[in-house]
Design an enzyme around this catalytic site. Structure first.
Site, PDB file in Angstrom:
ATOM      1  N   HIS A 149      -5.887 -57.072  33.404  1.00 53.12           N
ATOM      2  CA  HIS A 149      -5.656 -58.351  34.198  1.00 53.12           C
ATOM      3  C   HIS A 149      -5.039 -59.558  33.432  1.00 53.12           C
ATOM      4  O   HIS A 149      -5.367 -59.513  32.243  1.00 53.12           O
ATOM      5  CB  HIS A 149      -7.154 -58.625  34.623  1.00 53.12           C
ATOM      6  CG  HIS A 149      -7.170 -59.545  35.887  1.00 53.12           C
ATOM      7  ND1 HIS A 149      -7.134 -60.753  35.687  1.00 53.12           N
ATOM      8  CD2 HIS A 149      -7.685 -59.313  37.303  1.00 53.12           C
ATOM      9  CE1 HIS A 149      -7.061 -61.583  36.762  1.00 53.12           C
ATOM     10  NE2 HIS A 149      -7.671 -60.517  37.566  1.00 53.12           N
ATOM     11  N   GLU A 186      -0.799 -57.909  41.150  1.00 53.66           N
ATOM     12  CA  GLU A 186      -1.269 -59.286  41.205  1.00 53.66           C
ATOM     13  C   GLU A 186      -0.491 -60.251  40.535  1.00 53.66           C
ATOM     14  O   GLU A 186      -0.441 -60.645  39.416  1.00 53.66           O
ATOM     15  CB  GLU A 186      -2.465 -59.289  40.497  1.00 53.66           C
ATOM     16  CG  GLU A 186      -3.625 -58.434  41.040  1.00 53.66           C
ATOM     17  CD  GLU A 186      -5.046 -59.019  40.575  1.00 53.66           C
ATOM     18  OE1 GLU A 186      -5.796 -59.353  41.533  1.00 53.66           O
ATOM     19  OE2 GLU A 186      -5.176 -59.308  39.680  1.00 53.66           O
TER      20      GLU A 186
HETATM   21  P1  PGA Z   1      -8.446 -64.202  43.744  1.00 52.89           P
HETATM   22  O1  PGA Z   1      -8.534 -63.273  42.387  1.00 52.89           O
HETATM   23  O2  PGA Z   1      -8.824 -63.177  45.193  1.00 52.89           O
HETATM   24  O3  PGA Z   1      -9.466 -65.115  43.647  1.00 52.89           O
HETATM   25  O4  PGA Z   1      -6.972 -64.788  43.931  1.00 52.89           O
HETATM   26  C1  PGA Z   1      -7.651 -61.959  42.763  1.00 52.89           C
HETATM   27  C2  PGA Z   1      -8.019 -61.452  41.261  1.00 52.89           C
HETATM   28  O5  PGA Z   1      -7.592 -62.198  40.120  1.00 52.89           O
HETATM   29  O6  PGA Z   1      -8.271 -60.331  41.006  1.00 52.89           O
END
Ligand code: PGA
Length: 255
Positions: free
Chosen positions: A104, A173
């Site tokens: 992540h 992401e």
């Molecule tokens: P968010 O985070 O939905 O608050 O943007 C997603 C993530 O970091 O997995």
């Protein structure tokens, strides 16, 4: 390169609580979600803080729940030993947890560089844990239109694993979309989906994979995101912490 359209039924929903929640919230939410048809699905995965996972796994059996648990990270060390503060994939597998988020961007910011990420993915694989491998570009890279090169380099790691990958979830992401309320356009997301999917078709031929999107997913944009995209699911941070918002998203996605 030809794009194979993936099956968009049965979307995966991964709730990433990050470092949020306490024992009361765990008790409340896991009971609530076990009692509702739309949240008690095996396609819904909860990445709650590591310290609560053993308790959550007890709640799961107490409520005969179908949803699943996920770790937000695992150690680079696989063997048990003198690694203060670390949690091995062996321990995660011991709780019968089958998924771990790895790489992540919030972990990469704490020095989880490529070699570490590769080791963590390897540890997950050898313990039969499906890695949820996060990739994504910063705003700077997006503004310089260099996102495809970066994403391909991040994907390339998967071809250099010492252990054989059989299952993987790739989470796109974009860092600039996480927690900001901004999301890429449908066109930008489709381009990235095709890039990842084409890569997997070419290089991960015997791997079962899913491609999901994460970054500011909420009840207001989920309908559009799910109608127009071929993604297999969503990784949800902020909105997964609020019962009403999370239930709303599950009602939209779970058939
Ligand atoms: P968010 O985070 O939905 O608050 O943007 C997603 C993530 O970091 O997995």
């Amino acid at each position: 390169m030809q794009t194979i359209k993936k099956n968009s039924n049965n979307k995966l929903i991964i709730a990433n609580w990050k470092m949020n929640g306490d024992i009361n919230k765990i008790n409340h939410d896991l009971k609530l979600y076990a009692s509702l048809a739309k949240t008690n699905s095996s396609n819904i995965l909860y990445a709650i803080p590591m310290i609560y996972l053993a308790h959550a796994s007890y709640l799961l059996s107490k409520y005969h729940a179908n949803y699943q648990l996920v770790t937000q990270d695992i150690s680079i060390y696989n063997d048990l030993g003198a690694h203060t503060g670390e949690i091995s994939a062996i321990m995660v597998a011991n709780l019968n947890i089958k998924y771990s988020i790895i790489g992540h961007s919030e972990r990469r910011a704490f020095q989880d560089h490529d070699t570490i990420v590769m080791q963590k993915i390897t540890n997950a694989i050898i313990n039969n844990i499906t890695p949820i491998y996060c990739i994504g570009e910063s705003l700077d890279i997006r503004q310089n239109c260099a996102q495809n090169e970066l994403l391909l380099a991040q994907l390339q790691l998967l071809t250099q694993m010492p252990a054989k990958i059989t299952n993987i979830i790739i989470a796109y992401e974009p860092i600039w979309a996480i927690g900001t309320g901004k999301i890429p356009t449908i066109m930008q997301l489709s381009d990235i989906f095709n890039l990842i999917n084409n890569f997997c078709c070419q290089y991960l031929t015997d791997v079962k994979y899913k491609i999901i999107y994460g970054g500011s997913v909420n009840p207001h944009n989920i309908q559009e995101l799910s109608t127009h995209l071929t993604f297999d699911g969503f990784l949800i941070g902020g909105a997964s912490l609020k019962n009403d918002e999370f239930i709303n998203i599950c009602q939209t996605l779970i058939i």
